[in-house]
Design a protein around this motif. Structure first.
Motif, mmCIF file in Angstrom:
data_model
loop_
_atom_site.group_PDB
_atom_site.id
_atom_site.type_symbol
_atom_site.label_atom_id
_atom_site.label_comp_id
_atom_site.label_asym_id
_atom_site.label_seq_id
_atom_site.Cartn_x
_atom_site.Cartn_y
_atom_site.Cartn_z
ATOM 1 N N ARG A 98 -6.082 0.045 6.721
ATOM 2 C CA ARG A 98 -5.852 -0.063 5.780
ATOM 3 C C ARG A 98 -4.776 0.976 5.598
ATOM 4 O O ARG A 98 -4.456 1.210 4.617
ATOM 5 N N LEU B 103 0.768 -1.452 0.154
ATOM 6 C CA LEU B 103 -0.111 0.034 -0.347
ATOM 7 C C LEU B 103 1.152 0.615 0.088
ATOM 8 O O LEU B 103 0.343 3.085 0.420
ATOM 9 N N SER C 109 -1.894 3.530 3.822
ATOM 10 C CA SER C 109 -1.611 3.707 2.424
ATOM 11 C C SER C 109 -0.105 4.434 2.782
ATOM 12 O O SER C 109 -0.447 5.779 3.028
ATOM 13 N N GLU D 35 -15.152 2.308 -4.517
ATOM 14 C CA GLU D 35 -13.719 1.894 -3.512
ATOM 15 C C GLU D 35 -15.120 1.115 -2.590
ATOM 16 O O GLU D 35 -15.103 0.044 -2.590
ATOM 17 N N ARG E 61 -5.858 2.800 2.042
ATOM 18 C CA ARG E 61 -6.564 2.234 0.779
ATOM 19 C C ARG E 61 -8.213 1.824 0.820
ATOM 20 O O ARG E 61 -8.982 1.967 -0.404
ATOM 21 N N SER F 105 -7.547 -7.591 -3.840
ATOM 22 C CA SER F 105 -6.590 -6.050 -4.122
ATOM 23 C C SER F 105 -7.088 -5.173 -5.494
ATOM 24 O O SER F 105 -7.584 -5.900 -6.529
ATOM 25 N N GLN F 106 -6.505 -4.497 -5.811
ATOM 26 C CA GLN F 106 -6.377 -3.266 -6.978
ATOM 27 C C GLN F 106 -5.762 -3.936 -7.405
ATOM 28 O O GLN F 106 -3.799 -4.261 -7.134
ATOM 29 N N GLY G 184 -7.164 -4.264 -0.418
ATOM 30 C CA GLY G 184 -8.416 -3.140 -0.025
ATOM 31 C C GLY G 184 -9.625 -4.238 1.388
ATOM 32 O O GLY G 184 -10.174 -3.326 1.896
ATOM 33 N N LYS H 117 -2.665 -3.588 -4.153
ATOM 34 C CA LYS H 117 -2.701 -3.471 -2.767
ATOM 35 C C LYS H 117 -4.355 -3.262 -2.428
ATOM 36 O O LYS H 117 -5.378 -3.379 -3.292
#
Length: 503
Positions: free
Chosen positions: A265, A44, A267, A351, A304, A87-88, A82, A80
């Protein structure tokens, strides 16, 4: 020439990034054109490259060690998270969407080809490419889809070093066990070991090193001592302690206290690193409302998952503590996701997909999430000084000046209302003059007898740290043996170590 080497580790946070950066610095100082590479990264902490791509922060740090600008080819696949399962997925600097652990597997062959292409392009442009693995190569449940560890090493025929963290204990078992769990074709590429974070008399290790070599047929090519001051640009939250910064930085008898909310989360917490090198500043990561009470500045960092982490803030009662701070004129700084939380209203159909939810209401802003991610390297000014930074966000905050309090003024791309500051810019605190001016403003608001040091240079601190990594390699690794691996590839006929119970 077109040499390459892969650095893997027995665990996450074993020191792969540190060793890779040290190797990059050593080779760059030797006059070679060097580039870092990590095929797949889960982190992240990310940055924006000059061409507008997004990659892991560790690879940007390693690029700095090489004396070059970062590029998306250095980290072609960035995940990344979440949540626990989704994940992204960022491919060559561009977000492609969300995937869970199962659906991501369907993309592995395509991403394997993407990673191979990026590595080939780097090898064509540079003398040496230092590759970093991800997690552990002995995640045997994931080996079939591996693109970052031995899957990469086998496809590109990369000599591989295995790093173990002795400070955690069990380093010999970790090194031997990791090797033994690898397939024979993977073991043939593991050419040596590196022991990281050693404290004490080196000669006490000698019997263990000798036995490890007899058991595996592979030498230990370096024992790196514990070195304070290597906390910058860490890749994930495993590198986060309750208190952040070098142990040698003087704090004084009455330090300026900074509390950073450790969001689930969190980042780009590397935004805080520049504060930790300031004499007289104490930085702590906190999770409880009472931990905000004595703080001169509270920072809500990036996240995130803004809406989900805002729920967590409310569940823990931190929202009430932040409101009381604002009412008493005690400073709060929101950065990116933290800035979004401070808004009156958040509309998120991207998101969390929760639609419109109330924010903390400490800034006169409205946040709207867009499907397209904003990636930028903006320039501006604050407190009369130039400021540069970088933006990585889906949510954009717009100030409602008609409903703003009379003391609301612009602040970078956001605003300040009373003692509450908000900006989406990461990296702003790395600007020395701006950082000092902000700290002086905080000290004035909190009536602290604190004056920022006039000569603290964060860029110089980072350069010194990179040089320290290069020195670690030169002074504590067999650089001749490492160079042979880079130029000649894996040694022939390395023995296969059977797993425990085999035979």
């Amino acid at each position: 020439m077109s040499g390459a080497l892969l650095v893997t580790g027995t665990t996450s946070d074993a020191g792969k990034s540190v060793v890779a950066a040290g190797l990059c610095r050593w080779l760059a100082r030797s006059g070679l054109r060097v580039a870092p590479f990590k095929a797949q990264n889960m982190s992240l902490n990310s940055v924006v490259t000059p061409d507008g791509g997004e990659i892991g922060r560790a690879q940007a740090m390693q690029a700095a060690a090489c004396g070059i600008e970062p590029s998306p080819d250095m980290n072609p696949v960035l995940l990344k998270p979440g949540g626990d399962r989704r994940s992204q997925v960022v491919v060559r600097g561009t977000a492609e969407g969300e995937a869970d652990a199962v659906t991501y597997h369907d993309h592995k062959e395509r991403l394997r080809a993407v990673a191979a292409q990026s590595l080939a392009e780097l090898r064509a442009r540079y003398d040496v490419v230092i590759c970093e693995g991800a997690g552990s190569p002995a995640e045997i449940n994931l080996r079939s889809g591996d693109i970052a560890n031995m899957g990469l090493a086998r496809s590109a025929r990369l000599p591989t070093l295995l790093v173990g963290d002795i400070d955690r204990g069990g380093v010999f078992a970790g090194l031997h066990g990791t090797l033994a769990l690898l397939e024979p074709a993977d073991q043939e590429l593991v050419a040596g070991f590196v022991i990281n974070k050693f404290r004490g008399a080196a000669e006490l290790l000698d019997p263990g090193l000798g036995m490890l070599e007899r058991l595996t047929g592979r030498p230990t090519l370096g024992v790196l001592p514990w070195l304070d001051g290597l906390w910058l640009d860490v890749e994930d939250s495993l590198g986060l302690g309750a208190e952040r910064g070098p142990t040698g930085t003087p704090r004084g008898t009455d330090p300026l206290r900074v509390a950073v909310v450790r969001l689930p989360r969190i980042s780009n917490f590397t935004d805080i690193d520049a504060l930790t090198v300031e004499p007289g500043v104490e930085v702590r990561f906190v999770t409880e409302p009472h931990e905000l009470a004595d703080a001169d500045l509270v920072i809500l960092p990036g996240t995130r998952a803004t809406v989900a982490d805002l729920d967590w803030v409310r569940q823990r009662g931190l929202d009430v503590a932040l409101l009381r701070r604002a009412q008493r004129g005690r400073p709060v700084l929101g950065i990116c996701g933290g800035h979004q939380m401070l808004a009156h209203e958040i509309h998120d159909s991207v998101e969390s997909q929760r639609g419109t939810v109330p924010g903390l209401g400490l800034l006169p802003t409205r946040v709207v999430f867009a499907p397209q991610k904003t990636l930028a390297r903006p320039r501006g000014s604050a407190f009369g000084y130039p400021v540069t930074g970088y933006e990585i966000h889906h949510g954009t905050a717009t100030v409602n000046w008609d409903q703003a309090a009379p003391d609301t003024v612009p602040f970078l791309d956001g605003c300040r209302s009373g003692s509450v500051f908000g900006t989406t810019w990461h990296g702003a605190l790395e600007n020395n003059d701006f950082r000092r001016a902000l700290l002086a403003d905080i000290a004035q608001r909190t009536r602290r007898d604190f004056v920022p040091a006039p000569d603290t240079d964060f860029a110089a601190e980072r350069t010194a740290r990179l040089d320290a990594l290069g020195d670690l390699v030169v002074n504590h690794m067999d650089t001749e043996a490492v160079w042979r691996l880079i130029t000649a590839g894996p040694p022939e006929q390395l023995p296969v170590v059977p797993p425990a119970g085999a035979g």
